[in-house]
Scaffold this active site. Structure first.
Site, PDB file in Angstrom:
ATOM      1  N   ARG A  46       0.852  -1.200   0.000  1.00  0.00           N
ATOM      2  CA  ARG A  46       0.000   0.000   0.000  1.00  0.00           C
ATOM      3  C   ARG A  46       0.879   1.239   0.000  1.00  0.00           C
ATOM      4  NH1 ARG A  46      -1.546   1.635   4.546  1.00  0.00           N
ATOM      5  NH2 ARG A  46      -2.396  -0.337   5.310  1.00  0.00           N
ATOM      6  N   TYR A  98     -16.491  16.910 -15.651  1.00  0.00           N
ATOM      7  CA  TYR A  98     -16.762  15.476 -15.722  1.00  0.00           C
ATOM      8  C   TYR A  98     -17.831  15.128 -14.672  1.00  0.00           C
ATOM      9  CZ  TYR A  98     -16.058  10.464 -15.338  1.00  0.00           C
ATOM     10  OH  TYR A  98     -16.257   9.126 -15.302  1.00  0.00           O
ATOM     11  N   ASP A 170      -7.365  19.005 -14.290  1.00  0.00           N
ATOM     12  CA  ASP A 170      -7.694  17.673 -14.806  1.00  0.00           C
ATOM     13  C   ASP A 170      -7.242  17.647 -16.264  1.00  0.00           C
ATOM     14  OD1 ASP A 170      -8.910  15.441 -15.964  1.00  0.00           O
ATOM     15  OD2 ASP A 170     -10.719  15.587 -14.735  1.00  0.00           O
ATOM     16  N   LYS A 195      -8.006   6.656 -19.539  1.00  0.00           N
ATOM     17  CA  LYS A 195      -8.308   7.160 -20.868  1.00  0.00           C
ATOM     18  C   LYS A 195      -7.041   7.113 -21.741  1.00  0.00           C
ATOM     19  CE  LYS A 195     -12.154   7.819 -18.676  1.00  0.00           C
ATOM     20  NZ  LYS A 195     -12.528   9.076 -18.058  1.00  0.00           N
TER      21      LYS A 195
HETATM   22  C1  LIG Z   1     -13.017   9.512 -16.793  1.00  0.00           C
HETATM   23  C2  LIG Z   1     -12.695  10.843 -16.249  1.00  0.00           C
HETATM   24  C3  LIG Z   1     -12.492  11.053 -14.880  1.00  0.00           C
HETATM   25  C4  LIG Z   1     -12.662   9.941 -13.866  1.00  0.00           C
HETATM   26  O1  LIG Z   1     -11.721   8.942 -14.039  1.00  0.00           O
HETATM   27  P1  LIG Z   1     -11.990   7.385 -13.657  1.00  0.00           P
HETATM   28  O2  LIG Z   1     -10.700   6.757 -14.022  1.00  0.00           O
HETATM   29  O3  LIG Z   1     -13.149   6.937 -14.478  1.00  0.00           O
HETATM   30  O4  LIG Z   1     -12.277   7.364 -12.189  1.00  0.00           O
HETATM   31  C5  LIG Z   1     -12.162  12.319 -14.457  1.00  0.00           C
HETATM   32  N1  LIG Z   1     -12.044  13.358 -15.330  1.00  0.00           N
HETATM   33  C6  LIG Z   1     -12.239  13.201 -16.651  1.00  0.00           C
HETATM   34  C7  LIG Z   1     -12.098  14.373 -17.553  1.00  0.00           C
HETATM   35  C8  LIG Z   1     -12.570  11.949 -17.156  1.00  0.00           C
HETATM   36  O5  LIG Z   1     -12.783  11.797 -18.476  1.00  0.00           O
END
Ligand SMILES: *Cc1c(COP(=O)(O)O)cnc(C)c1O
Length: 379
Positions: A46, A98, A170, A195
């Protein structure tokens, strides 16, 4: 080291045991000690794991940061940032956001006494009116999902520094290939590595990257204390994905541009949302802070017909109707019935999410097949 070399070598050393070029998947919970405290830098997975650490240093290298932290999902990474705050603190966030981030802010953290203001930051002049002595964090998403609005990161960082706020960006949609928020003055970069960084739609993961040692220590303390880490196998997969990020992104951008231009010239299409168009309201900011315009394209059809949009996404064959984005394969989504279904219609339309809006994650297939697929589905 140039970016296209960093994706392959950044933060990476051959494994110390046998010189393995790819870091072994250290699928282990714990590490043998010769005497209490006598270990080789690892005690319990962890806290730290060699495969995860290899990924974390790749994260740091890609974003021009000094420290990377990997989490079990993008939302777990955002959750760790919010845990830097305490009751009474206030957060200013972009209003286009998001959906999962919005839910985390309003359904979880609001009840712990943190206040959120959702601000249209496309006009930088809107921000300062919301800042008071409790404001601690500026949360910026750019390009936004699904409207592809662009926020000026550098201008946000000037405001953040003036008022002593943390600026977190982000960077999921842009990836460090297109924009590097730390170099534009941000304090924290966040990724849903699910992504583009992973890039193959086979893993859910999140990341944070920072420059400042104190901030890194605080986030590491949260990562270890709350425990939302990712496993060694997932770390390996994302590390492998990152090695082709630059070539994938180059093709995502080329195909995204071709798709956006095809749609813009189609008689049935009302509007195409893609920051590469000169008439996009934030095109100049996009040009300044991004290397190219990415592979995400949204569009709406004339007449704004809900059923027609559903028919189009059902008819697509190469574009798969699915949530998520950023993988090698092309995906299509209908925000009004999928990602944003929980947002009331009136609120959705205020954000510009029309009933006919379709969001495409343009993949790296042959562009003529992608265009032909859109053509048959729309006509
Ligand atoms: C998918 C996404 C998230 C969240 O990520 P997860 O891996 O699904 O928890 C946050 N911000 C954006 C812009 C995203 O496309």
């Amino acid at each position: 080291m140039k970016f296209n070399t960093k994706t392959i070598h950044g933060g990476q050393e051959p494994d110390i045991a046998y010189g393995a070029v790819m870091p072994p998947i250290y699928q282990t919970t714990t590490y043998a000690q010769s005497t209490p405290g006598g270990h080789k830098g690892y005690e319990y997975s962890r806290g730290a794991n060699p495969t995860r650490n290899a990924l974390e240093s790749a994260f740091a290298s890609l974003e021009n940061g000094n420290y990377g932290l990997a989490f079990g999902s993008g939302l777990a990474a955002i959750d760790a940032v919010l845990k830097l705050l305490k009751p009474g603190d206030e957060v200013l966030s972009t209003n286009e956001l998001y959906g999962g981030s919005y839910r985390l802010f309003t359904s979880i953290y609001k009840k712990f006494g943190i206040k959120f203001h959702f601000v249209n930051m496309q006009d930088i002049g809107n921000i300062e009116a919301y800042i008071n002595e409790n404001t601690k964090l500026l949360w910026v998403e750019t390009p936004t999902n699904p409207m592809m609005s662009i926020i000026d990161i550098k201008a946000c960082s000037v405001i953040a520094k003036k008022h002593n706020l943390l600026l977190a960006v982000d960077n999921t949609f842009a990836t460090p290939y297109l924009q590097q928020p730390l170099s534009l003055g941000a304090d924290i970069v966040m990724h849903s590595a699910t992504k583009y960084l992973g890039g193959h739609s086979d893993v859910v993961m999140g990341g944070l990257i920072v420059k400042d040692k104190k901030l890194a220590d605080s986030l590491y303390f949260i990562q270890n204390s709350s425990g939302a880490i990712c496993g060694p196998h997932d770390s390996f997969l994302v590390l492998r994905g990152i090695k082709t990020l630059h070539v994938r992104m180059q093709r995502h951008c080329e195909n995204g541009k071709a798709v956006a231009e095809y749609l813009a010239n189609h008689p049935k299409i009302e509007k195409v949302y893609w920051p590469g168009f000169e008439d996009h309201p934030n095109h100049l900011v996009a040009k300044l802070q991004m290397k190219d315009f990415g592979g995400m394209v949204s569009f709406s059809t004339k007449g704004n017909n809900y059923e027609e949009a559903i028919k189009i996404v059902e008819k697509l064959k190469i574009f798969t109707l699915a949530e998520s984005l950023g993988g090698v394969e092309s995906l299509a989504g209908h925000p009004a019935s999928m990602t944003h279904v929980s947002v009331p219609k009136e609120e959705r339309e205020k954000m510009g999410i029309l009933d006919s809006l379709i969001r495409l994650s343009v993949g790296i297939e042959d562009i003529s097949d992608l265009i032909a697929d859109l053509k048959q589905a729309i006509n």
